[in-house]
Design a protein around this motif. Structure first.
Motif, mmCIF file in Angstrom:
data_model
loop_
_atom_site.group_PDB
_atom_site.id
_atom_site.type_symbol
_atom_site.label_atom_id
_atom_site.label_comp_id
_atom_site.label_asym_id
_atom_site.label_seq_id
_atom_site.Cartn_x
_atom_site.Cartn_y
_atom_site.Cartn_z
ATOM 1 N N HIS A 1 93.010 40.660 84.900
ATOM 2 C CA HIS A 1 93.289 41.082 86.699
ATOM 3 C C HIS A 1 94.832 41.117 86.167
ATOM 4 O O HIS A 1 95.724 39.886 85.970
ATOM 5 C CB HIS A 1 92.252 40.556 86.891
ATOM 6 N N GLY A 2 95.370 41.640 87.806
ATOM 7 C CA GLY A 2 96.484 40.963 87.856
ATOM 8 C C GLY A 2 97.021 40.508 89.643
ATOM 9 O O GLY A 2 96.523 41.140 90.369
ATOM 10 N N LEU A 3 98.156 40.125 89.602
ATOM 11 C CA LEU A 3 99.033 39.790 90.573
ATOM 12 C C LEU A 3 99.807 40.662 90.744
ATOM 13 O O LEU A 3 100.531 40.361 90.145
ATOM 14 C CB LEU A 3 98.510 39.012 91.197
ATOM 15 N N ASN A 4 100.540 41.882 92.054
ATOM 16 C CA ASN A 4 101.789 42.164 91.494
ATOM 17 C C ASN A 4 101.846 42.153 93.915
ATOM 18 O O ASN A 4 101.144 42.582 94.269
ATOM 19 C CB ASN A 4 101.409 43.139 91.275
ATOM 20 N N ARG A 5 103.366 42.364 93.870
ATOM 21 C CA ARG A 5 103.888 42.711 95.348
ATOM 22 C C ARG A 5 103.274 43.810 95.958
ATOM 23 O O ARG A 5 103.388 44.266 97.072
ATOM 24 C CB ARG A 5 105.488 42.129 95.477
ATOM 25 N N VAL A 6 103.282 44.869 95.198
ATOM 26 C CA VAL A 6 103.016 45.764 95.461
ATOM 27 C C VAL A 6 101.179 46.764 94.351
ATOM 28 O O VAL A 6 101.700 46.396 93.189
ATOM 29 C CB VAL A 6 103.970 47.074 95.253
ATOM 30 N N PRO A 7 101.249 47.557 95.060
ATOM 31 C CA PRO A 7 99.629 48.197 94.149
ATOM 32 C C PRO A 7 100.205 48.994 92.564
ATOM 33 O O PRO A 7 101.491 49.891 92.865
ATOM 34 C CB PRO A 7 99.100 49.415 94.996
ATOM 35 N N LEU B 1 102.299 45.689 83.838
ATOM 36 C CA LEU B 1 101.648 43.939 84.274
ATOM 37 C C LEU B 1 102.660 43.289 83.640
ATOM 38 O O LEU B 1 101.499 43.563 82.427
ATOM 39 C CB LEU B 1 101.200 43.381 85.344
ATOM 40 N N PRO B 2 103.469 42.317 83.212
ATOM 41 C CA PRO B 2 103.772 41.637 81.899
ATOM 42 C C PRO B 2 102.573 40.554 82.201
ATOM 43 O O PRO B 2 102.644 39.855 82.843
ATOM 44 C CB PRO B 2 104.840 41.332 82.245
#
Length: 310
Positions: A73-79, A85-86
């Motif tokens: 999974h990932g976490l990002n400030r925008v979709p 994602l790195p």
């Protein structure tokens, strides 16, 4: 059968780790799949939970992302797309003190050997929880304690880290269970199966057989095996072996008991029989498993050269 307690007993076999990650104007991070159980708690800023197949899920401060079996999974400030994602990398790197606008806390039990039990695999790969902090102020206190503990170099972290991870996991799983309803959790209401599980858990040293378990449960052998497998996901003897070896793994991690003592404690007549069964289940010898380092870290950095984490 108290499955929250079963989860905690199981994940303790893994290596505990924790890290506070702080970022500013970043591209977010991707967390590759791993064997184990972990969580993120959003401390500051907002973000989106990114997965390969599902729509992004918005997260705000206080929200928790829980993965029972280490799904990517990932976490990002925008979709965004997960593949863009790195990756987060492992390493004992403390969070930088510079300016940041996004902060989250990671906790993990990394299972280096063996596989997740059926009741963990039956849970959704990723779960989001919005805890009721007004009703559960102690969860916020635990979060603050863990954040402080993993951000410094205080003595005693090897003891406090797993204790804090356990408590946070218990409260988050309880909240998820309350929010989703009883049907979401793979429990058993079958009194015969529950009785057999209780007997296995309380006395793993006894030389159990399917015949003895079915007799104690008050069922014919075939009916007992069928109902046990349907409720638990594994046949009775497979579950018994997994329980014994899981308990043995915890004793190897948490005590200095001799191999012969541990073997007897979990129902094996000799240390050689225990060692052979342990190697089949975990892929390594008990001695090598015991000697493995007990610490693990999640770095707030990205892959070398990306420069996106503070």
């Amino acid at each position: 059968m108290d499955l929250v307690s079963e989860v905690i007993r199981t994940v303790r076999v893994g290596r505990p780790g924790g890290r506070v990650i702080r970022q500013s104007n970043s591209r977010g991070l991707r967390f590759p799949a791993f064997a184990g159980t972990g969580f993120h708690i959003i401390l500051r800023g907002t973000c989106w939970l990114i997965t390969a197949d599902e729509e992004p899920v918005p997260l705000r401060p206080g929200d928790v992302v829980l993965t029972a079996t280490g799904s990517e999974h990932g976490l990002n400030r925008v979709p965004c797309a997960l593949g863009g994602l790195p990756p987060a990398v492992m390493g004992p790197i403390p969070p930088a003190p510079g300016p940041f606008d996004f902060e989250f806390l990671c906790g993990v039990y990394r299972l280096e050997h063996g596989s997740a039990p059926q009741y963990l695999s039956a849970l959704p790969p990723l779960m989001t929880v919005s805890p009721d902090y007004d009703r559960l102020p102690h969860l916020r206190t635990l979060t603050d304690l863990l954040s402080t503990d993993v951000s410094g170099t205080q003595p005693g972290t090897a003891a406090t880290l797993p204790a804090l991870l356990d408590l946070i996991l218990v409260h988050v799983l309880r909240q998820w269970h309350e929010q989703q309803g009883a049907a979401a959790w793979p429990e058993t209401d079958d009194p015969a199966v529950a009785a057999a599980l209780r007997m296995i858990h309380e006395n793993p040293r006894r030389q159990w057989s399917v015949a003895r378990l079915s007799e104690a449960a008050g069922l014919p052998r075939a009916a007992f095996t069928r109902r046990f497998t349907a409720a638990v996901g594994r046949p009775p003897m497979a579950y018994l072996i997994g329980w014994r070896l899981g308990r043995g793994a915890r004793l190897l991690r948490e005590t200095d008991a001799t191999l012969a003592t541990i073997a007897r404690e979990v129902g094996y007549s000799t240390e050689f029989a225990f060692s052979a069964a342990f190697r089949r289940e975990y892929g390594v010898s008990p001695g090598r498993f015991r000697r493995a380092p007990a610490d693990s870290f999640i770095s707030g950095g990205a892959s070398p050269g990306t420069g996106n984490a503070r």
